[in-house]
Design an enzyme around this catalytic site. Structure first.
Site, PDB file in Angstrom:
ATOM      1  CG  HIS A  72      36.080  53.763  37.429  1.00  0.00           C
ATOM      2  ND1 HIS A  72      36.219  53.197  36.189  1.00  0.00           N
ATOM      3  CD2 HIS A  72      34.840  53.440  37.845  1.00  0.00           C
ATOM      4  CE1 HIS A  72      35.100  52.566  35.858  1.00  0.00           C
ATOM      5  NE2 HIS A  72      34.250  52.720  36.856  1.00  0.00           N
ATOM      6  CE1 TYR A 195      38.737  57.588  27.011  1.00  0.00           C
ATOM      7  CE2 TYR A 195      38.991  56.338  29.038  1.00  0.00           C
ATOM      8  CZ  TYR A 195      38.471  57.414  28.359  1.00  0.00           C
ATOM      9  OH  TYR A 195      37.680  58.325  29.019  1.00  0.00           O
ATOM     10  N   PRO A 287      34.433  64.247  23.522  1.00  0.00           N
ATOM     11  CG  PRO A 287      33.041  62.507  22.871  1.00  0.00           C
ATOM     12  CD  PRO A 287      33.613  63.799  22.383  1.00  0.00           C
ATOM     13  CE  LYS A 291      39.386  66.207  32.049  1.00  0.00           C
ATOM     14  NZ  LYS A 291      39.310  65.767  33.436  1.00  0.00           N
ATOM     15  CE1 TYR A 379      39.524  59.954  31.263  1.00  0.00           C
ATOM     16  CE2 TYR A 379      39.192  59.206  33.524  1.00  0.00           C
ATOM     17  CZ  TYR A 379      38.804  59.217  32.192  1.00  0.00           C
ATOM     18  OH  TYR A 379      37.728  58.486  31.787  1.00  0.00           O
TER      19      TYR A 379
END
Length: 384
Positions: A72, A195, A287, A291, A379
């Site tokens: 991604h 998200y 979550p 991580k 991220y």
């Protein structure tokens, strides 16, 4: 029986540590309380930082990851009926990869066994002695003691390793929500993770493969799973992902569902004498920041390098620095995971003022390159 490193726990942390040590010529024995079938089929998500994929490749278990992993270059924040893409690679030069933790475990088990690795499934650890290092365990009806130079506690939040460390200082936070996660036999409705922040609660659209989707809904911590038949799950997901341009969510048979509570937890220090804690045995993150697995990989990479230095030169300087080295990264990941969680979830106790602040922050992240870069940098993962 004797080995150089006794590893308690046969999840991804323990198995990867064993593989990394093997590459350095260091012997280990992995003691896992569950059977092999359970270990290889326990469903877990897997969003891998670039540093994690690099470690897996370098350790010799990257072939299937490179073939089946979904790389991604961005993610989408969705709120207010619109999507806002965060271009991870453009902002950081790095990527993330979707490859389930379940598959990583299968790869590591197969690789270790092919190399003659010693993994003892259904081995119940009874006692850990960190000072005259040894592990006492029950296996196939008999009690054994495994003497060693060092013990690595990689047995998760509920394992026996952390209680063997005296004088631990712990830090924790429980959140007023949980995740209802489902696995569905349906092609993903997106090419990148979504998200979604919605007044009814958070939702996440992830991917498992080109034919399988992984999706999550914010629910209450005491939610009854039986109260969520498939039709209700799809209806709620569609509502939380809805956009003004008519985006549609694909539906299909749900093959797995579970509710996961959300907490932050850190135990300090991560070492006592010759016992070293790694992964969930020492820390838990919600979550939202993706991580957990990546921190475990970072821990065992640091530990493997420190042990390699010890056996190569006799120096224990890296071992002495292990806890401080790992905790610096742990606390950064804890903050990022906390930040993502509070940014995106609907807090049932929040007042109107807090909700307006939350929406303002979302607008800022979606419109500011500096804010988006900060999200992207954390991220994709800071360098190991």
């Amino acid at each position: 029986m004797r080995t150089q490193v006794a590893i308690v726990g046969g999840g991804p942390a323990g198995l990867l540590l064993s593989q990394l040590l093997h590459r350095q010529g260091i012997d280990s024995v992995v003691l896992e309380s569950r059977d092999r079938d359970y270990v290889e089929h326990r469903q877990r998500a897997g969003m891998l930082e670039q540093g994690t994929t690099d470690v897996l490749r370098d350790s010799g278990v990257g072939e299937r990851l490179d073939r089946e992993g979904l790389v991604h270059h961005g993610l989408e924040l969705r709120f207010g009926g619109a999507g806002h893409r965060i271009p991870l690679t453009d902002l950081t030069g790095r990527t993330v990869t979707v490859y389930a933790q379940t598959e990583i475990v299968k790869d590591l088990v197969a690789c270790r066994l092919a190399d003659g690795g010693d993994i003892r499934f259904e081995a119940e650890v009874l006692e850990i002695d960190p000072s005259a290092p040894s592990v006492t365990y029950r296996h196939e009806g008999a009690v054994h003691t495994l003497a060693c130079d060092y013990v690595a506690g990689c047995d998760g939040f509920h394992g026996v390793s952390r209680p063997a460390v005296p004088g631990l200082r712990t830090f924790s936070r429980d959140y007023p929500f949980a995740w209802l996660g489902v696995l569905a036999d349906v092609p993903p409705s997106t090419e990148e993770l979504i998200y979604a922040h919605h007044e009814r609660g958070f939702a996440l659209h992830s991917l498992r493969s080109p034919k399988v989707s992984r999706l999550y809904l914010q629910v209450t911590p005491d939610e009854d799973l039986d109260a969520w038949p498939d039709d209700r799950i799809w209806t709620e997901l569609a509502a939380r992902f809805a956009t003004d341009d008519g985006w549609e969510l694909r539906e299909g048979p749900i093959t797995d569902k579970a509710i996961t509570p959300m907490r932050s937890f850190v135990a300090e220090p991560m070492r006592h004498d010759r016992l070293f804690l790694a992964g969930d045995a020492a820390h838990i993150v919600p979550p939202t920041g993706a991580k957990g697995l990546n921190l475990a990989v970072s821990d065992v990479t640091v530990l493997a390098n420190a042990l390699a230095e010890r056996y190569a030169s006799g120096s224990e300087s890296l071992l002495d620095a292990y806890s401080a080295t790992c905790l610096a990264r742990v606390w950064r990941a804890e903050h990022f995971s906390y930040w993502m969680t509070t940014l995106l979830h609907a807090d049932p106790a929040a007042d109107d003022f807090t909700r307006r602040l939350q929406r303002s922050h979302l607008d800022y992240v979606a419109s500011s390159q500096a804010a988006a870069t900060s999200l992207a940098e954390n991220y994709v993962g800071l360098p190991l």
